[in-house]
Design a protein around this motif. Structure first.
Motif, PDB file in Angstrom:
ATOM      1  N   MET A   1     -30.196  27.939  40.211  1.00 25.92           N
ATOM      2  CA  MET A   1     -29.209  27.079  39.310  1.00 25.92           C
ATOM      3  C   MET A   1     -30.232  26.740  38.181  1.00 25.92           C
ATOM      4  SD  MET A   1     -26.673  25.828  38.117  1.00 25.92           S
ATOM      5  CE  MET A   1     -26.106  24.328  37.014  1.00 25.92           C
ATOM      6  N   THR A   2     -31.527  26.048  38.453  1.00 24.03           N
ATOM      7  CA  THR A   2     -32.399  25.486  37.547  1.00 24.03           C
ATOM      8  C   THR A   2     -33.047  26.788  36.690  1.00 24.03           C
ATOM      9  OG1 THR A   2     -33.126  23.796  39.087  1.00 24.03           O
ATOM     10  CG2 THR A   2     -34.718  24.285  37.183  1.00 24.03           C
ATOM     11  N   GLY A   3     -33.349  27.928  37.325  1.00 23.62           N
ATOM     12  CA  GLY A   3     -33.862  29.107  36.427  1.00 23.62           C
ATOM     13  C   GLY A   3     -32.724  29.363  35.477  1.00 23.62           C
ATOM     14  N   ASN A   4     -31.436  29.467  35.901  1.00 19.91           N
ATOM     15  CA  ASN A   4     -30.496  29.606  34.686  1.00 19.91           C
ATOM     16  C   ASN A   4     -30.354  28.893  33.705  1.00 19.91           C
ATOM     17  OD1 ASN A   4     -29.873  32.052  36.272  1.00 19.91           O
ATOM     18  ND2 ASN A   4     -28.137  31.084  37.296  1.00 19.91           N
ATOM     19  N   ARG A   5     -30.368  27.386  34.155  1.00 17.52           N
ATOM     20  CA  ARG A   5     -30.245  26.618  33.116  1.00 17.52           C
ATOM     21  C   ARG A   5     -31.442  26.474  32.101  1.00 17.52           C
ATOM     22  NH1 ARG A   5     -32.123  21.273  33.294  1.00 17.52           N
ATOM     23  NH2 ARG A   5     -32.444  21.317  35.799  1.00 17.52           N
ATOM     24  N   LYS A   6     -32.737  26.717  32.537  1.00 20.86           N
ATOM     25  CA  LYS A   6     -33.874  26.961  31.661  1.00 20.86           C
ATOM     26  C   LYS A   6     -33.505  28.193  30.851  1.00 20.86           C
ATOM     27  CE  LYS A   6     -36.100  23.636  33.214  1.00 20.86           C
ATOM     28  NZ  LYS A   6     -36.083  22.221  32.312  1.00 20.86           N
ATOM     29  N   ASP A   7     -33.211  29.043  31.240  1.00 24.99           N
ATOM     30  CA  ASP A   7     -32.909  30.517  30.398  1.00 24.99           C
ATOM     31  C   ASP A   7     -31.846  30.174  29.322  1.00 24.99           C
ATOM     32  OD1 ASP A   7     -34.763  31.940  31.677  1.00 24.99           O
ATOM     33  OD2 ASP A   7     -33.346  33.010  33.050  1.00 24.99           O
ATOM     34  N   GLU A   8     -30.916  29.500  29.701  1.00 22.85           N
ATOM     35  CA  GLU A   8     -29.897  28.945  28.872  1.00 22.85           C
ATOM     36  C   GLU A   8     -30.438  28.066  27.814  1.00 22.85           C
ATOM     37  OE1 GLU A   8     -26.773  26.934  30.870  1.00 22.85           O
ATOM     38  OE2 GLU A   8     -25.646  28.877  31.683  1.00 22.85           O
ATOM     39  N   THR A 156     -27.350  12.429  29.589  1.00 23.10           N
ATOM     40  CA  THR A 156     -26.082  11.832  29.459  1.00 23.10           C
ATOM     41  C   THR A 156     -25.013  12.913  29.275  1.00 23.10           C
ATOM     42  OG1 THR A 156     -26.818   9.623  28.879  1.00 23.10           O
ATOM     43  CG2 THR A 156     -24.556  10.247  28.171  1.00 23.10           C
ATOM     44  N   VAL A 157     -25.487  13.770  28.210  1.00 26.38           N
ATOM     45  CA  VAL A 157     -24.543  14.831  27.803  1.00 26.38           C
ATOM     46  C   VAL A 157     -24.725  16.055  28.899  1.00 26.38           C
ATOM     47  CG1 VAL A 157     -24.064  16.443  26.090  1.00 26.38           C
ATOM     48  CG2 VAL A 157     -24.903  14.367  25.513  1.00 26.38           C
ATOM     49  N   MET A 158     -25.867  16.454  29.655  1.00 27.81           N
ATOM     50  CA  MET A 158     -25.878  17.349  30.655  1.00 27.81           C
ATOM     51  C   MET A 158     -24.972  17.405  31.764  1.00 27.81           C
ATOM     52  SD  MET A 158     -29.222  18.213  32.944  1.00 27.81           S
ATOM     53  CE  MET A 158     -30.432  17.945  31.699  1.00 27.81           C
ATOM     54  N   PRO A 159     -24.235  18.312  31.967  1.00 25.22           N
ATOM     55  CA  PRO A 159     -23.166  18.265  33.105  1.00 25.22           C
ATOM     56  C   PRO A 159     -23.657  17.792  34.362  1.00 25.22           C
ATOM     57  CG  PRO A 159     -22.901  20.200  31.822  1.00 25.22           C
ATOM     58  CD  PRO A 159     -24.194  19.724  31.256  1.00 25.22           C
ATOM     59  N   GLU A 160     -24.876  18.167  34.610  1.00 30.79           N
ATOM     60  CA  GLU A 160     -25.381  17.885  36.077  1.00 30.79           C
ATOM     61  C   GLU A 160     -26.639  16.942  35.910  1.00 30.79           C
ATOM     62  OE1 GLU A 160     -27.477  21.817  34.696  1.00 30.79           O
ATOM     63  OE2 GLU A 160     -25.645  20.327  34.209  1.00 30.79           O
ATOM     64  N   ARG A 228     -16.197  21.639  28.222  1.00 27.33           N
ATOM     65  CA  ARG A 228     -15.500  21.081  27.121  1.00 27.33           C
ATOM     66  C   ARG A 228     -16.330  20.125  26.281  1.00 27.33           C
ATOM     67  NH1 ARG A 228     -11.897  16.468  26.126  1.00 27.33           N
ATOM     68  NH2 ARG A 228     -12.449  15.733  28.605  1.00 27.33           N
ATOM     69  N   PRO A 229     -16.922  20.960  25.270  1.00 31.47           N
ATOM     70  CA  PRO A 229     -17.784  20.313  24.140  1.00 31.47           C
ATOM     71  C   PRO A 229     -17.472  18.982  23.668  1.00 31.47           C
ATOM     72  CG  PRO A 229     -16.910  22.235  23.286  1.00 31.47           C
ATOM     73  CD  PRO A 229     -16.266  21.948  24.476  1.00 31.47           C
ATOM     74  N   ASP A 230     -17.228  18.073  24.310  1.00 32.87           N
ATOM     75  CA  ASP A 230     -16.831  16.757  23.856  1.00 32.87           C
ATOM     76  C   ASP A 230     -17.811  15.657  23.578  1.00 32.87           C
ATOM     77  OD1 ASP A 230     -17.437  16.598  26.491  1.00 32.87           O
ATOM     78  OD2 ASP A 230     -15.575  15.540  27.301  1.00 32.87           O
ATOM     79  N   TYR A 231     -19.211  16.207  23.431  1.00 29.53           N
ATOM     80  CA  TYR A 231     -19.971  15.062  22.783  1.00 29.53           C
ATOM     81  C   TYR A 231     -20.676  15.567  21.682  1.00 29.53           C
ATOM     82  CZ  TYR A 231     -20.505  12.387  27.177  1.00 29.53           C
ATOM     83  OH  TYR A 231     -20.367  11.496  28.294  1.00 29.53           O
TER      84      TYR A 231
END
Length: 352
Positions: A1-8, A156-160, A228-231
């Motif tokens: 999960m962390t690796g995917n987030r870093k690539d994103e 705050t904006v990060m989903p997790e 949902r990009p609400d921020y």
């Protein structure tokens, strides 16, 4: 999960620095050097060496914290470190939090020291770390300093993301007291105010990287990862780097500057506003991914050459002497200074 987030993060960050993106307005453009035609000096007398908090760097430019935690980001860290070695730049790792959660990711960070064995390396952690974790991070990359990043907006904006920040001052103080290397606290692109820098000084921190708005926007990155990009209304949150420098001067710590530094003139402007050194990340990463290590080495070498040329033209023999140059602050940045009670007539002098 962390690796995917870093690539994103890498993909979304480089998209913000794409040539197809229209240039965003920058308060750096509201800082202008007053031209004095006889101020110039001889290039042979100009040195880029800089120092702060007992630290000496050969140049006032550094590669700031970016990434790590996945195979792809490990390759990026290796290439960034090679470029840093070839140009003499200090370099910061990305956040070592993935390593603390999963030691198998160590190899995505260790290339920074392996490829830059004699250079200045900064380890990077968030403010949730314990002193023991901070020591482990420092030991992993044999770091010369520790960066602690503050990122309430991103979290705050990060989903997790984290939702508890009240313990951060005590955690920073505990780390600063426990480690043997200087602790530098930085923002991740929303700026450090003078009040924040003053608080950090009381916690035992040795320097502050104001890391203002204008570069990679982590509110936009994390909003793009949401279902949902609400921020979107946080896209322009925070202080620009010039505003943060002006607000934070004289609050007890040496200042570094990063965030929205587009070219050597912006670097010179930041040094004139009191920074001891200037960091870049997203723009350097884009050059690396587009053209490889050789392209990034050429890019950084050009920056150092042009910064030396600007200092020669302005008569500054050392980076710190740029703070003695006459600058004009205009537009919205001047209005910010008026609203904050910042006396631009006394902007020169020791930035700490």
């Amino acid at each position: 999960m962390t690796g995917n987030r870093k690539d994103e993060h890498v993909a979304l960050a480089t998209a913000q620095h794409s040539p197809e993106q229209p240039p965003a307005p920058s308060q750096f453009d509201e800082v202008r050097f007053l031209h004095h035609a006889l101020a110039g000096t001889d290039r042979a007398h100009v040195s880029l060496r800089t120092g702060f908090a007992g630290v000496e760097w050969p140049v006032p430019l550094y590669i700031n914290a970016m990434t790590g935690g996945s195979e792809r980001t490990g390759e990026i860290n290796r290439d960034l470190a090679i470029a840093a070695r070839e140009t003499g730049l200090p370099i910061a790792t990305g956040s070592l939090s993935p390593y603390l959660k999963d030691p198998s990711t160590a190899g995505t960070f260790t290339p920074v020291r392996r490829e830059h064995p004699d250079g200045f390396v900064m380890a990077n952690l968030n403010a949730n770390a314990t002193p023991d974790q901070a020591r482990r991070a420092i030991d992993l990359v044999e770091a010369d300093a520790l960066q602690i990043h503050l990122n309430t907006v991103q979290e705050t904006v990060m989903p997790e993301g984290d939702r508890s920040f009240g313990h951060w001052p005590a955690a920073i103080e505990a780390i600063a007291a426990a480690v043997e290397v200087p602790v530098i606290v930085k923002e991740v692109g929303f700026g450090l105010s003078g009040r924040t820098v003053e608080r950090l000084a009381s916690l035992g921190v040795r320097a502050a990287d104001v890391a203002g708005r204008g570069g990679t926007n982590f509110a936009r990155i994390e909003n793009g990862r949401r279902a949902r990009p609400d921020y979107g209304y946080l896209d322009d949150w925070g202080l620009s780097t010039p505003a943060a420098l002006l607000d934070a001067r004289g609050h007890g710590l040496p200042l570094l500057a990063s965030g929205g530094v587009r070219h050597p003139l912006d670097a010179a402007r930041a040094l004139a506003l009191g920074a001891h050194a200037v960091g870049a990340s997203g723009g350097f990463l884009t050059v690396l991914l587009d053209g490889g290590v050789a392209a990034l080495v050429r890019h950084i070498t050009d920056w150092l050459d042009q910064l030396t040329a600007l200092m020669t033209m302005l008569g500054a023999h050392r980076p710190a002497e740029l703070a003695d140059c006459d600058v004009l602050v205009t537009g919205s940045l001047r209005a910010f200074c008026h609203d904050r009670g910042i006396d631009l007539g006394t902007a020169k002098g020791d930035p700490a």
